[in-house]
Design a protein around this motif. Structure first.
Motif, PDB file in Angstrom:
ATOM      1  N   VAL A   1      35.183  44.256  50.228  1.00  0.00           N
ATOM      2  CA  VAL A   1      33.756  44.560  50.277  1.00  0.00           C
ATOM      3  C   VAL A   1      33.607  46.074  50.215  1.00  0.00           C
ATOM      4  O   VAL A   1      34.322  46.791  50.908  1.00  0.00           O
ATOM      5  N   ASP A   2      32.707  46.545  49.362  1.00  0.00           N
ATOM      6  CA  ASP A   2      32.349  47.958  49.413  1.00  0.00           C
ATOM      7  C   ASP A   2      30.832  48.032  49.578  1.00  0.00           C
ATOM      8  O   ASP A   2      30.180  47.015  49.785  1.00  0.00           O
ATOM      9  N   ARG A   3      30.282  49.212  49.527  1.00  0.00           N
ATOM     10  CA  ARG A   3      28.840  49.371  49.800  1.00  0.00           C
ATOM     11  C   ARG A   3      27.942  48.721  48.752  1.00  0.00           C
ATOM     12  O   ARG A   3      26.768  48.490  49.007  1.00  0.00           O
ATOM     13  N   ASP A   4      28.490  48.408  47.583  1.00  0.00           N
ATOM     14  CA  ASP A   4      27.671  47.827  46.519  1.00  0.00           C
ATOM     15  C   ASP A   4      28.043  46.407  46.147  1.00  0.00           C
ATOM     16  O   ASP A   4      27.199  45.664  45.648  1.00  0.00           O
ATOM     17  N   ASN A   5      29.319  46.009  46.357  1.00  0.00           N
ATOM     18  CA  ASN A   5      29.802  44.727  45.849  1.00  0.00           C
ATOM     19  C   ASN A   5      30.641  43.983  46.873  1.00  0.00           C
ATOM     20  O   ASN A   5      31.215  44.586  47.778  1.00  0.00           O
ATOM     21  N   VAL A   6      30.723  42.677  46.650  1.00  0.00           N
ATOM     22  CA  VAL A   6      31.664  41.828  47.376  1.00  0.00           C
ATOM     23  C   VAL A   6      32.569  41.198  46.318  1.00  0.00           C
ATOM     24  O   VAL A   6      32.113  40.840  45.229  1.00  0.00           O
ATOM     25  N   TYR A   7      33.863  41.125  46.618  1.00  0.00           N
ATOM     26  CA  TYR A   7      34.857  40.622  45.671  1.00  0.00           C
ATOM     27  C   TYR A   7      35.370  39.290  46.198  1.00  0.00           C
ATOM     28  O   TYR A   7      35.942  39.229  47.281  1.00  0.00           O
ATOM     29  N   LEU A   8      35.141  38.240  45.423  1.00  0.00           N
ATOM     30  CA  LEU A   8      35.414  36.873  45.839  1.00  0.00           C
ATOM     31  C   LEU A   8      36.567  36.306  45.026  1.00  0.00           C
ATOM     32  O   LEU A   8      36.505  36.260  43.793  1.00  0.00           O
ATOM     33  N   ASP A   9      37.640  35.903  45.711  1.00  0.00           N
ATOM     34  CA  ASP A   9      38.776  35.241  45.070  1.00  0.00           C
ATOM     35  C   ASP A   9      38.399  33.771  44.949  1.00  0.00           C
ATOM     36  O   ASP A   9      38.406  33.032  45.921  1.00  0.00           O
ATOM     37  N   THR A  10      38.054  33.351  43.730  1.00  0.00           N
ATOM     38  CA  THR A  10      37.516  32.005  43.522  1.00  0.00           C
ATOM     39  C   THR A  10      38.621  30.991  43.288  1.00  0.00           C
ATOM     40  O   THR A  10      39.777  31.344  43.101  1.00  0.00           O
TER      41      THR A  10
ATOM     42  N   PHE B   1      53.631  25.289  34.749  1.00  0.00           N
ATOM     43  CA  PHE B   1      52.369  25.979  34.540  1.00  0.00           C
ATOM     44  C   PHE B   1      51.788  26.362  35.883  1.00  0.00           C
ATOM     45  O   PHE B   1      51.900  25.646  36.854  1.00  0.00           O
ATOM     46  N   ARG B   2      51.187  27.526  35.897  1.00  0.00           N
ATOM     47  CA  ARG B   2      50.439  27.946  37.068  1.00  0.00           C
ATOM     48  C   ARG B   2      49.227  28.709  36.563  1.00  0.00           C
ATOM     49  O   ARG B   2      49.257  29.301  35.492  1.00  0.00           O
ATOM     50  N   GLY B   3      48.175  28.696  37.306  1.00  0.00           N
ATOM     51  CA  GLY B   3      46.997  29.466  36.937  1.00  0.00           C
ATOM     52  C   GLY B   3      46.801  30.613  37.901  1.00  0.00           C
ATOM     53  O   GLY B   3      47.317  30.606  39.007  1.00  0.00           O
ATOM     54  N   ARG B   4      46.068  31.608  37.460  1.00  0.00           N
ATOM     55  CA  ARG B   4      45.747  32.730  38.323  1.00  0.00           C
ATOM     56  C   ARG B   4      44.295  32.608  38.744  1.00  0.00           C
ATOM     57  O   ARG B   4      43.435  32.263  37.947  1.00  0.00           O
ATOM     58  N   ASN B   5      44.027  32.901  40.001  1.00  0.00           N
ATOM     59  CA  ASN B   5      42.651  32.869  40.471  1.00  0.00           C
ATOM     60  C   ASN B   5      41.856  33.996  39.831  1.00  0.00           C
ATOM     61  O   ASN B   5      42.396  35.018  39.450  1.00  0.00           O
ATOM     62  N   THR B   6      40.574  33.803  39.744  1.00  0.00           N
ATOM     63  CA  THR B   6      39.672  34.785  39.189  1.00  0.00           C
ATOM     64  C   THR B   6      38.975  35.515  40.329  1.00  0.00           C
ATOM     65  O   THR B   6      38.458  34.886  41.239  1.00  0.00           O
ATOM     66  N   ILE B   7      38.975  36.840  40.269  1.00  0.00           N
ATOM     67  CA  ILE B   7      38.235  37.635  41.243  1.00  0.00           C
ATOM     68  C   ILE B   7      36.842  37.853  40.671  1.00  0.00           C
ATOM     69  O   ILE B   7      36.676  38.413  39.592  1.00  0.00           O
ATOM     70  N   LEU B   8      35.848  37.385  41.404  1.00  0.00           N
ATOM     71  CA  LEU B   8      34.461  37.488  40.985  1.00  0.00           C
ATOM     72  C   LEU B   8      33.811  38.640  41.744  1.00  0.00           C
ATOM     73  O   LEU B   8      33.896  38.702  42.973  1.00  0.00           O
ATOM     74  N   THR B   9      33.195  39.565  41.034  1.00  0.00           N
ATOM     75  CA  THR B   9      32.494  40.684  41.657  1.00  0.00           C
ATOM     76  C   THR B   9      31.013  40.366  41.685  1.00  0.00           C
ATOM     77  O   THR B   9      30.402  40.124  40.649  1.00  0.00           O
TER      78      THR B   9
END
Length: 82
Positions: free
Chosen positions: A32-41, A62-70
């Motif tokens: 978390v910063d002053r403008d955004n929250v970063y969500l590991d989906t 096979f493996r997938g990588r999680n997406t970080i959503l800002t």
């Protein structure tokens, strides 16, 4: 800013986030910063081929990588632990 403090209290925990446009996102807050929250989906950005037996072996998995959503803190309407 109350939503900033709520996000900070929920760091490294699974949450459900409701945005002002009605979208719902689920995941773990990783930053978390002053403008955004970063969500590991839980969404995956596609399979990545890996060797099941090391770099010189046979077989693949096979493996997938999680997406970080800002998400902008200004678009958040509510946040809840799940």
């Amino acid at each position: 800013m109350e939503i900033y403090h709520n996000c900070m209290r929920c760091m490294n925990r699974r949450v459900r986030v409701l945005t002002r446009d009605g979208r719902i996102h689920e995941g773990t807050i990783v930053r978390v910063d002053r403008d955004n929250v970063y969500l590991d989906t839980d969404r995956r950005d596609g399979p990545v081929t890996i060797s099941a037996y090391g770099p010189y072996g046979y077989g693949y998995g096979f493996r997938g990588r999680n997406t970080i959503l800002t998400l902008s803190l200004f678009t958040l309407l509510a946040i809840a632990l799940i």
